[in-house]
Each structure stands twice: as C-alpha cells, then as structure tokens.
Design a protein around this motif. Structure first.
Motif, PDB file in Angstrom:
ATOM      1  N   TYR A 125       0.827  -1.207   0.000  1.00 14.86           N
ATOM      2  CA  TYR A 125       0.000   0.000   0.000  1.00 14.86           C
ATOM      3  C   TYR A 125       0.862   1.258   0.000  1.00 14.86           C
ATOM      4  O   TYR A 125       0.491   2.275  -0.594  1.00 14.86           O
ATOM      5  CB  TYR A 125      -0.959  -0.016   1.186  1.00 14.86           C
ATOM      6  N   ALA A 142       0.777   4.323  -2.688  1.00 13.65           N
ATOM      7  CA  ALA A 142       0.750   5.740  -2.299  1.00 13.65           C
ATOM      8  C   ALA A 142       1.825   6.519  -3.047  1.00 13.65           C
ATOM      9  O   ALA A 142       1.568   7.608  -3.575  1.00 13.65           O
ATOM     10  CB  ALA A 142       0.936   5.881  -0.786  1.00 13.65           C
ATOM     11  N   VAL A 144      -0.717  11.157   2.085  1.00 13.41           N
ATOM     12  CA  VAL A 144      -1.194   9.963   1.391  1.00 13.41           C
ATOM     13  C   VAL A 144      -0.600   8.765   2.138  1.00 13.41           C
ATOM     14  O   VAL A 144       0.470   8.265   1.804  1.00 13.41           O
ATOM     15  CB  VAL A 144      -0.803   9.972  -0.104  1.00 13.41           C
ATOM     16  N   VAL A 169      -4.693   4.932   1.748  1.00 13.12           N
ATOM     17  CA  VAL A 169      -4.961   4.238   0.481  1.00 13.12           C
ATOM     18  C   VAL A 169      -5.517   2.830   0.693  1.00 13.12           C
ATOM     19  O   VAL A 169      -6.209   2.303  -0.178  1.00 13.12           O
ATOM     20  CB  VAL A 169      -3.727   4.186  -0.443  1.00 13.12           C
ATOM     21  N   ILE A 204      -6.459   4.990  -6.781  1.00 11.41           N
ATOM     22  CA  ILE A 204      -6.015   5.961  -5.770  1.00 11.41           C
ATOM     23  C   ILE A 204      -5.854   7.350  -6.384  1.00 11.41           C
ATOM     24  O   ILE A 204      -6.176   8.359  -5.747  1.00 11.41           O
ATOM     25  CB  ILE A 204      -4.730   5.479  -5.060  1.00 11.41           C
ATOM     26  N   LYS A 216      -9.135   8.928  -6.245  1.00 10.14           N
ATOM     27  CA  LYS A 216      -9.461   9.372  -4.882  1.00 10.14           C
ATOM     28  C   LYS A 216      -8.716  10.656  -4.531  1.00 10.14           C
ATOM     29  O   LYS A 216      -9.285  11.571  -3.927  1.00 10.14           O
ATOM     30  CB  LYS A 216      -9.117   8.281  -3.855  1.00 10.14           C
TER      31      LYS A 216
END
Length: 125
Positions: free
Chosen positions: A17, A21, A62, A87, A115, A118
């Motif tokens: 993850y 990011a 993030v 994320v 992402i 988002k």
C-alpha cells in the motif's frame, strides 16, 4: 483544498500500500504543474530544504495504512495537513490488492489508477 500549488506527501513504508501511495503521488506530480511532492523521509530527517517546503503549501498526506505515519511525522514538525487519506481503505472496499512491496504489476497499476481518482476527488474539495 484549492490553492496555487498542493503538496502530496506519500507514505514511504515497506508495504504494497505504501508503494501504491508513492506511485499514485508520483503520477499526479508528473501530470500537473500545480502538484508537488514532499519526501516524508527527508522531512523526518529534518533536511533543511524540506523544513521550509512543508510550511509553504497545503499538504495532502497519502498514508499507506491506518497508522497515519505521514500525518504523525508532519504534526511532529508543526504542520497540520490540509487533507489526509489512507490508500488501504478504498482499495479494500473495492477488494483490490496491490500485490508486491516493490513491484506494481497489473493489479498494482489498477490500484494506482483507483487511488489517483481518490486523490483527485479530495483535491477538488
């Protein structure tokens, strides 16, 4: 979160993850002259050039997971983030898995696209 420029400060953790990011943030910086990135590692190490930068623009943290390390490091430097995201949450909600800690692969690239959407939504606020 409208401003002249926005700074994205992605996770630098060793998880899939965290990689998402960083990749999503990097793509966003490449695609827009209004977005810059901040290295959380250099910030944490108190590098002089980042001491000024973290106070110059609004920052979106993030984070790669629920621990919020980016937020914590910035808060420790006296900076309140303008926006924060994790994320892991939207990816898990869509049952998307990033894969490797160091290689994006096909599933990781799909996660990056998600992402980025988002981040764009949050930047529109």
């Amino acid at each position: 979160m409208k401003s002249e420029k926005i700074a994205l400060c992605p996770c630098n953790g060793m998880s899939p993850y965290g990689l998402i990011a960083r990749a999503a943030s990097s793509d966003m910086v490449e695609e827009s002259s209004d977005i810059i990135s901040i290295c959380i590692t250099a910030t944490s190490a108190d590098k002089e050039s980042f001491r000024n930068l973290i106070k110059k623009y609004p920052i979106m943290a993030v984070n790669g997971c629920e621990h919020g390390c980016v937020d914590s490091i910035l808060e420790g430097k006296g900076v309140k983030v303008a926006e924060s995201m994790n994320v892991m949450t939207p990816l898990q909600e869509k049952e998307m898995k990033p894969g490797s800690v160091a290689r994006l692969g096909e599933s990781g690239e799909r996660c990056v696209v998600e992402i980025k959407k988002k981040i764009e939504d949050l930047l529109e606020k």
